[in-house]
Write a protein that holds these residues in place. Structure first.
Motif, mmCIF file in Angstrom:
data_model
loop_
_atom_site.group_PDB
_atom_site.id
_atom_site.type_symbol
_atom_site.label_atom_id
_atom_site.label_comp_id
_atom_site.label_asym_id
_atom_site.label_seq_id
_atom_site.Cartn_x
_atom_site.Cartn_y
_atom_site.Cartn_z
ATOM 1 N N ALA A 7 -3.110 12.914 -0.694
ATOM 2 C CA ALA A 7 -2.599 13.639 0.471
ATOM 3 C C ALA A 7 -1.201 14.172 0.191
ATOM 4 O O ALA A 7 -0.901 15.340 0.444
ATOM 5 N N LEU A 8 -0.348 13.328 -0.365
ATOM 6 C CA LEU A 8 1.046 13.732 -0.555
ATOM 7 C C LEU A 8 1.171 14.826 -1.619
ATOM 8 O O LEU A 8 1.952 15.772 -1.462
ATOM 9 N N VAL B 158 -15.074 -0.171 -10.061
ATOM 10 C CA VAL B 158 -13.935 0.737 -9.837
ATOM 11 C C VAL B 158 -14.326 1.823 -8.840
ATOM 12 O O VAL B 158 -15.357 2.485 -9.000
ATOM 13 N N ASN B 159 -13.510 1.962 -7.813
ATOM 14 C CA ASN B 159 -13.793 2.945 -6.779
ATOM 15 C C ASN B 159 -13.686 4.366 -7.329
ATOM 16 O O ASN B 159 -12.721 4.685 -8.033
ATOM 17 N N THR B 160 -14.652 5.219 -6.990
ATOM 18 C CA THR B 160 -14.652 6.579 -7.546
ATOM 19 C C THR B 160 -13.564 7.463 -6.933
ATOM 20 O O THR B 160 -13.348 8.581 -7.381
ATOM 21 N N GLY C 249 0.806 -1.227 0.000
ATOM 22 C CA GLY C 249 0.000 0.000 0.000
ATOM 23 C C GLY C 249 0.830 1.264 0.000
ATOM 24 O O GLY C 249 0.307 2.355 0.215
ATOM 25 N N GLU C 250 2.143 1.120 -0.246
ATOM 26 C CA GLU C 250 3.014 2.307 -0.284
ATOM 27 C C GLU C 250 3.061 2.903 -1.694
ATOM 28 O O GLU C 250 2.656 2.282 -2.663
ATOM 29 N N LYS D 254 -7.748 1.463 -1.733
ATOM 30 C CA LYS D 254 -8.271 2.808 -1.439
ATOM 31 C C LYS D 254 -7.339 3.639 -0.576
ATOM 32 O O LYS D 254 -7.164 4.831 -0.795
ATOM 33 N N GLU D 255 -6.760 2.987 0.436
ATOM 34 C CA GLU D 255 -5.872 3.739 1.345
ATOM 35 C C GLU D 255 -4.644 4.232 0.583
ATOM 36 O O GLU D 255 -4.165 5.341 0.810
#
Ligand code: TXA
Ligand code: MG
Length: 324
Positions: free
Chosen positions: A42-43, A95-97, A14-15, A34-35
Protein backbone atom coordinates in the motif's frame (compact mmCIF):
# COMPACT_ATOMS: atom_id res chain seq x y z
CA UNK A 1 18.10 8.10 16.98
CA UNK A 2 16.22 4.89 16.27
CA UNK A 3 17.77 1.92 18.04
CA UNK A 4 17.76 -1.71 16.95
CA UNK A 5 15.51 -2.47 19.96
CA UNK A 6 12.94 0.04 18.86
CA UNK A 7 13.05 -1.25 15.29
CA UNK A 8 12.53 -4.81 16.52
CA UNK A 9 9.50 -3.72 18.57
CA UNK A 10 8.08 -1.96 15.51
CA UNK A 11 8.49 -5.11 13.41
CA UNK A 12 6.85 -7.19 16.15
CA UNK A 13 3.93 -4.75 16.18
CA UNK A 14 3.43 -5.19 12.42
CA UNK A 15 4.89 -1.78 11.55
CA UNK A 16 7.30 -0.95 8.76
CA UNK A 17 10.99 -0.33 9.40
CA UNK A 18 13.41 1.18 6.90
CA UNK A 19 16.95 -0.14 7.27
CA UNK A 20 20.27 0.09 5.42
CA UNK A 21 21.73 -2.76 3.45
CA UNK A 22 24.97 -2.83 1.49
CA UNK A 23 22.98 -2.33 -1.74
CA UNK A 24 20.17 0.16 -0.98
CA UNK A 25 17.79 0.88 1.92
CA UNK A 26 14.94 -1.59 2.38
CA UNK A 27 11.38 -0.99 3.60
CA UNK A 28 10.97 -3.94 5.92
CA UNK A 29 8.10 -5.81 7.51
CA UNK A 30 7.77 -9.05 9.44
CA UNK A 31 7.67 -11.52 6.54
CA UNK A 32 5.33 -13.79 8.51
CA UNK A 33 2.70 -11.07 9.12
CA UNK A 34 0.19 -10.67 6.27
CA UNK A 35 -1.12 -7.30 7.41
CA UNK A 36 2.41 -5.92 7.68
CA UNK A 37 3.22 -7.17 4.17
CA UNK A 38 0.05 -5.56 2.83
CA UNK A 39 1.25 -2.28 4.35
CA UNK A 40 4.41 -2.38 2.23
CA UNK A 41 2.42 -2.76 -1.00
CA UNK A 42 0.00 0.00 0.00
CA UNK A 43 2.69 2.48 0.99
CA UNK A 44 4.90 1.90 -2.04
CA UNK A 45 1.96 1.85 -4.43
CA UNK A 46 3.32 -1.45 -5.67
CA UNK A 47 1.21 -3.88 -7.73
CA UNK A 48 0.26 -6.99 -5.74
CA UNK A 49 1.87 -9.33 -8.27
CA UNK A 50 5.33 -7.80 -7.79
CA UNK A 51 7.13 -10.13 -5.33
CA UNK A 52 9.19 -9.01 -2.33
CA UNK A 53 12.64 -10.21 -1.29
CA UNK A 54 12.75 -12.00 2.06
CA UNK A 55 15.85 -11.11 4.09
CA UNK A 56 17.31 -13.64 6.53
CA UNK A 57 19.98 -13.46 9.23
CA UNK A 58 21.66 -16.68 8.13
CA UNK A 59 21.33 -19.87 6.06
CA UNK A 60 19.83 -21.82 9.00
CA UNK A 61 16.58 -19.87 8.44
CA UNK A 62 16.32 -20.88 4.79
CA UNK A 63 14.47 -24.14 5.38
CA UNK A 64 11.47 -22.31 6.79
CA UNK A 65 11.04 -20.26 3.60
CA UNK A 66 12.21 -22.44 0.73
CA UNK A 67 11.07 -25.93 -0.31
CA UNK A 68 14.39 -26.96 -1.74
CA UNK A 69 17.93 -25.67 -2.18
CA UNK A 70 19.14 -26.78 -5.62
CA UNK A 71 22.91 -27.54 -5.78
CA UNK A 72 23.70 -24.38 -7.77
CA UNK A 73 21.92 -22.28 -5.14
CA UNK A 74 23.98 -23.91 -2.39
CA UNK A 75 27.15 -23.00 -4.27
CA UNK A 76 26.11 -19.40 -4.84
CA UNK A 77 25.03 -19.05 -1.22
CA UNK A 78 28.34 -20.44 0.02
CA UNK A 79 30.32 -18.03 -2.11
CA UNK A 80 28.29 -14.82 -1.93
CA UNK A 81 26.26 -14.81 1.31
CA UNK A 82 26.09 -12.69 3.29
CA UNK A 83 26.15 -10.23 0.41
CA UNK A 84 24.44 -8.42 -2.46
CA UNK A 85 22.88 -11.51 -4.07
CA UNK A 86 19.20 -12.52 -4.18
CA UNK A 87 18.34 -16.11 -5.06
CA UNK A 88 14.96 -17.15 -6.46
CA UNK A 89 14.10 -20.59 -5.09
CA UNK A 90 10.97 -22.78 -4.83
CA UNK A 91 8.96 -21.43 -1.92
CA UNK A 92 8.06 -23.55 1.09
CA UNK A 93 4.41 -24.63 1.21
CA UNK A 94 3.49 -22.52 4.23
CA UNK A 95 4.83 -19.24 2.81
CA UNK A 96 2.00 -16.85 2.08
CA UNK A 97 1.76 -15.93 -1.61
CA UNK A 98 1.23 -12.29 -0.61
CA UNK A 99 5.02 -12.11 -0.16
CA UNK A 100 5.77 -13.88 -3.43
CA UNK A 101 3.34 -11.90 -5.56
CA UNK A 102 1.29 -15.05 -6.12
CA UNK A 103 4.23 -17.11 -7.39
CA UNK A 104 5.44 -20.46 -6.12
CA UNK A 105 9.01 -19.18 -6.00
CA UNK A 106 10.52 -16.85 -3.42
CA UNK A 107 13.37 -14.33 -3.49
CA UNK A 108 15.74 -14.66 -0.51
CA UNK A 109 18.82 -12.72 0.51
CA UNK A 110 21.20 -12.69 3.47
CA UNK A 111 22.52 -9.11 3.58
CA UNK A 112 26.01 -8.30 4.83
CA UNK A 113 25.42 -4.79 6.15
CA UNK A 114 26.14 -4.76 9.90
CA UNK A 115 22.93 -2.88 10.78
CA UNK A 116 20.81 -5.20 8.64
CA UNK A 117 22.56 -8.15 10.32
CA UNK A 118 21.95 -6.72 13.80
CA UNK A 119 18.30 -6.07 13.02
CA UNK A 120 17.72 -9.54 11.57
CA UNK A 121 19.60 -11.16 14.44
CA UNK A 122 17.70 -9.28 17.14
CA UNK A 123 14.32 -9.75 15.44
CA UNK A 124 14.92 -13.45 14.96
CA UNK A 125 12.50 -13.77 12.04
CA UNK A 126 12.62 -12.93 8.35
CA UNK A 127 12.13 -9.41 7.03
CA UNK A 128 10.39 -8.90 3.70
CA UNK A 129 11.77 -5.72 2.15
CA UNK A 130 11.64 -4.05 -1.21
CA UNK A 131 13.77 -0.97 -1.81
CA UNK A 132 12.40 1.88 0.33
CA UNK A 133 11.09 4.06 -2.49
CA UNK A 134 7.72 4.67 -4.08
CA UNK A 135 7.00 2.28 -6.93
CA UNK A 136 9.08 3.06 -10.02
CA UNK A 137 11.26 5.70 -8.40
CA UNK A 138 14.96 5.81 -7.55
CA UNK A 139 16.08 3.48 -4.77
CA UNK A 140 17.29 5.21 -1.59
CA UNK A 141 20.92 4.94 -0.55
CA UNK A 142 20.67 7.17 2.55
CA UNK A 143 18.21 7.54 5.42
CA UNK A 144 17.28 11.03 4.22
CA UNK A 145 16.24 9.60 0.84
CA UNK A 146 13.75 7.37 2.66
CA UNK A 147 12.39 10.44 4.47
CA UNK A 148 12.08 12.25 1.14
CA UNK A 149 10.09 9.33 -0.26
CA UNK A 150 7.69 8.68 2.58
CA UNK A 151 7.79 11.58 5.04
CA UNK A 152 6.04 10.67 8.29
CA UNK A 153 4.51 7.53 6.84
CA UNK A 154 7.66 5.61 7.85
CA UNK A 155 8.47 6.48 11.45
CA UNK A 156 11.18 3.94 12.09
CA UNK A 157 14.27 4.48 9.97
CA UNK A 158 17.61 2.98 10.97
CA UNK A 159 20.32 5.33 9.76
CA UNK A 160 23.43 3.58 8.49
CA UNK A 161 24.80 6.40 6.37
CA UNK A 162 25.54 5.76 2.70
CA UNK A 163 24.81 2.29 1.32
CA UNK A 164 28.26 1.10 0.23
CA UNK A 165 27.30 -0.50 -3.10
CA UNK A 166 24.49 1.84 -4.06
CA UNK A 167 22.53 -0.28 -6.53
CA UNK A 168 20.21 -3.23 -5.92
CA UNK A 169 21.32 -6.84 -5.50
CA UNK A 170 22.11 -9.20 -8.36
CA UNK A 171 19.12 -11.55 -8.76
CA UNK A 172 19.69 -15.14 -9.90
CA UNK A 173 16.83 -17.60 -10.33
CA UNK A 174 17.92 -21.13 -9.44
CA UNK A 175 14.70 -22.99 -10.29
CA UNK A 176 15.21 -26.46 -11.75
CA UNK A 177 18.89 -26.11 -10.83
CA UNK A 178 19.35 -23.75 -13.81
CA UNK A 179 20.88 -20.33 -13.16
CA UNK A 180 19.22 -17.34 -14.80
CA UNK A 181 20.38 -13.81 -14.31
CA UNK A 182 17.23 -11.77 -13.66
CA UNK A 183 18.84 -8.51 -12.56
CA UNK A 184 22.52 -7.54 -12.95
CA UNK A 185 24.25 -6.11 -9.91
CA UNK A 186 27.58 -5.72 -8.14
CA UNK A 187 28.15 -9.48 -8.35
CA UNK A 188 28.80 -10.02 -12.04
CA UNK A 189 27.68 -12.69 -14.47
CA UNK A 190 31.30 -13.87 -14.74
CA UNK A 191 31.48 -14.38 -10.97
CA UNK A 192 28.26 -16.38 -11.10
CA UNK A 193 29.50 -18.42 -14.06
CA UNK A 194 32.72 -19.16 -12.21
CA UNK A 195 30.60 -20.60 -9.41
CA UNK A 196 27.90 -22.55 -11.28
CA UNK A 197 29.02 -22.85 -14.90
CA UNK A 198 26.33 -21.80 -17.37
CA UNK A 199 24.19 -18.75 -16.63
CA UNK A 200 21.17 -18.10 -18.84
CA UNK A 201 19.46 -14.81 -19.51
CA UNK A 202 16.02 -14.32 -18.14
CA UNK A 203 13.87 -16.07 -20.74
CA UNK A 204 10.19 -15.73 -21.47
CA UNK A 205 9.55 -18.71 -19.21
CA UNK A 206 11.48 -17.20 -16.33
CA UNK A 207 9.46 -16.16 -13.29
CA UNK A 208 8.13 -12.62 -13.22
CA UNK A 209 11.39 -10.83 -12.88
CA UNK A 210 12.23 -7.39 -11.64
CA UNK A 211 9.39 -5.23 -12.64
CA UNK A 212 6.59 -5.17 -15.06
CA UNK A 213 6.73 -1.77 -16.59
CA UNK A 214 9.17 -0.02 -18.77
CA UNK A 215 10.22 2.93 -16.72
CA UNK A 216 11.73 2.20 -13.35
CA UNK A 217 14.45 3.48 -11.04
CA UNK A 218 13.52 6.82 -12.60
CA UNK A 219 13.86 10.45 -11.62
CA UNK A 220 10.92 12.78 -12.37
CA UNK A 221 13.02 14.80 -14.82
CA UNK A 222 13.18 12.97 -18.19
CA UNK A 223 16.51 11.18 -18.47
CA UNK A 224 18.29 10.50 -21.76
CA UNK A 225 21.26 8.21 -22.28
CA UNK A 226 23.58 9.88 -24.77
CA UNK A 227 26.76 8.61 -26.43
CA UNK A 228 29.81 10.53 -25.23
CA UNK A 229 30.43 11.78 -28.78
CA UNK A 230 26.90 13.28 -28.94
CA UNK A 231 26.93 14.89 -25.53
CA UNK A 232 28.16 18.36 -26.47
CA UNK A 233 25.73 18.60 -29.40
CA UNK A 234 22.80 17.65 -27.18
CA UNK A 235 23.80 20.21 -24.58
CA UNK A 236 24.14 22.87 -27.30
CA UNK A 237 20.55 22.19 -28.43
CA UNK A 238 19.24 22.87 -24.94
CA UNK A 239 21.41 25.94 -24.50
CA UNK A 240 20.15 27.39 -27.80
CA UNK A 241 16.59 27.02 -26.49
CA UNK A 242 17.75 28.58 -23.24
CA UNK A 243 16.74 25.45 -21.30
CA UNK A 244 18.33 24.30 -18.07
CA UNK A 245 19.92 20.90 -18.44
CA UNK A 246 21.71 18.51 -16.08
CA UNK A 247 24.60 16.34 -17.25
CA UNK A 248 25.95 13.20 -15.62
CA UNK A 249 29.21 12.63 -17.45
CA UNK A 250 32.31 10.49 -17.04
CA UNK A 251 34.69 13.42 -17.44
CA UNK A 252 34.96 17.07 -16.49
CA UNK A 253 33.11 19.76 -18.48
CA UNK A 254 35.12 21.42 -21.24
CA UNK A 255 33.47 24.79 -20.50
CA UNK A 256 31.26 26.26 -17.78
CA UNK A 257 27.79 27.29 -18.99
CA UNK A 258 25.14 28.95 -16.88
CA UNK A 259 22.25 26.68 -17.98
CA UNK A 260 24.26 23.50 -17.47
CA UNK A 261 24.80 21.60 -14.22
CA UNK A 262 27.59 19.18 -14.93
CA UNK A 263 28.54 16.29 -12.66
CA UNK A 264 31.69 14.32 -13.37
CA UNK A 265 30.82 10.83 -12.09
CA UNK A 266 34.19 9.44 -13.13
CA UNK A 267 35.25 6.30 -14.98
CA UNK A 268 35.31 3.79 -12.14
CA UNK A 269 32.17 1.59 -12.15
CA UNK A 270 31.99 0.86 -8.39
CA UNK A 271 32.35 4.51 -7.39
CA UNK A 272 29.89 5.50 -10.12
CA UNK A 273 27.31 2.98 -8.87
CA UNK A 274 27.85 3.97 -5.25
CA UNK A 275 26.85 7.57 -5.99
CA UNK A 276 24.44 7.05 -8.89
CA UNK A 277 21.05 7.31 -7.15
CA UNK A 278 22.12 10.12 -4.82
CA UNK A 279 23.38 12.13 -7.78
CA UNK A 280 20.25 11.53 -9.82
CA UNK A 281 18.14 12.65 -6.84
CA UNK A 282 20.16 15.85 -6.57
CA UNK A 283 19.99 16.57 -10.30
CA UNK A 284 16.26 15.81 -10.24
CA UNK A 285 15.67 18.72 -7.89
CA UNK A 286 17.16 21.42 -10.13
CA UNK A 287 14.16 21.99 -12.37
CA UNK A 288 16.03 20.99 -15.53
CA UNK A 289 14.19 19.99 -18.70
CA UNK A 290 16.35 16.90 -19.00
CA UNK A 291 19.11 14.89 -17.37
CA UNK A 292 21.60 13.88 -20.04
CA UNK A 293 23.65 10.86 -18.99
CA UNK A 294 26.79 9.97 -20.87
CA UNK A 295 26.35 6.30 -21.81
CA UNK A 296 28.87 4.10 -19.97
CA UNK A 297 30.92 1.60 -21.97
CA UNK A 298 29.45 -1.79 -22.90
CA UNK A 299 31.70 -3.72 -20.53
CA UNK A 300 30.74 -6.26 -17.91
CA UNK A 301 31.78 -4.03 -15.00
CA UNK A 302 29.24 -1.47 -16.19
CA UNK A 303 26.33 -3.88 -16.78
CA UNK A 304 24.43 -3.13 -13.61
CA UNK A 305 24.81 0.64 -13.96
CA UNK A 306 23.82 0.50 -17.63
CA UNK A 307 20.77 -1.61 -16.79
CA UNK A 308 19.55 0.94 -14.22
CA UNK A 309 20.23 3.87 -16.55
CA UNK A 310 18.35 2.21 -19.40
CA UNK A 311 15.39 1.56 -17.15
CA UNK A 312 15.49 5.15 -15.90
CA UNK A 313 15.66 6.63 -19.38
CA UNK A 314 12.34 7.65 -20.85
CA UNK A 315 12.69 5.36 -23.85
CA UNK A 316 13.84 2.32 -21.90
CA UNK A 317 16.10 -0.34 -23.35
CA UNK A 318 15.36 -1.42 -26.92
CA UNK A 319 12.83 -4.23 -27.18
CA UNK A 320 12.41 -4.53 -23.46
CA UNK A 321 8.98 -4.36 -21.94
CA UNK A 322 9.66 -4.72 -18.27
CA UNK A 323 11.84 -3.28 -15.60
CA UNK A 324 12.80 -3.42 -11.94
O1 TXA B 1 19.32 -4.97 -3.10
C1 TXA B 1 18.14 -5.32 -3.05
O2 TXA B 1 17.74 -6.35 -3.62
C2 TXA B 1 17.17 -4.45 -2.25
C3 TXA B 1 17.53 -4.56 -0.78
C4 TXA B 1 16.57 -3.82 0.11
O3 TXA B 1 17.61 -5.92 -0.42
N1 TXA B 1 15.82 -4.86 -2.48
C5 TXA B 1 15.19 -4.65 -3.66
O4 TXA B 1 13.86 -5.02 -3.64
O5 TXA B 1 15.72 -4.17 -4.64
P1 TXA B 1 12.82 -4.65 -4.76
O6 TXA B 1 11.53 -5.15 -4.29
O7 TXA B 1 12.92 -3.22 -5.06
O8 TXA B 1 13.29 -5.51 -5.98
C6 TXA B 1 13.24 -6.90 -5.84
C7 TXA B 1 13.02 -7.55 -7.16
C8 TXA B 1 11.64 -7.22 -7.67
O9 TXA B 1 11.73 -6.53 -8.88
C9 TXA B 1 11.00 -8.57 -7.85
O10 TXA B 1 10.31 -8.67 -9.05
C10 TXA B 1 12.17 -9.54 -7.79
O11 TXA B 1 13.08 -8.95 -6.96
N2 TXA B 1 11.69 -10.80 -7.20
C11 TXA B 1 11.40 -11.04 -5.91
N3 TXA B 1 10.91 -12.29 -5.75
C12 TXA B 1 10.88 -12.84 -6.98
C13 TXA B 1 10.47 -14.08 -7.50
N4 TXA B 1 9.94 -15.02 -6.72
N5 TXA B 1 10.61 -14.29 -8.82
C14 TXA B 1 11.13 -13.34 -9.63
N6 TXA B 1 11.52 -12.13 -9.21
C15 TXA B 1 11.40 -11.88 -7.91
MG1 MG C 1 12.87 -1.49 -5.96
Amino acid sequence: MVTIDRAVRALQAGELVAFPTETVYGLGANAANKEAIARIFALKGRPADHPLIVHLAGPEQLQHWVAEIPPIAAKLAARFWPGPLTLILPKAAQVNTLVTGGQDSIGVRIPAHPIAQQLLGAFGGAIAAPSANRYGRLSPTRAEHVREEFGDAVKTILDGGDSPIGIESTIVACLGNVARLLRPGFITRTQIEQTVGVVLDRGAEAPRAPGDRRQHYAPFTPLALVAGTQLEARIDEHCRRNEKVAVLAMRAASQARSQVTWVDAGKAPAAYAHQLYGRLRTLDQLGCVRILVEAPPILEDWNAVLDRLQRASAAGPPGRVDSG
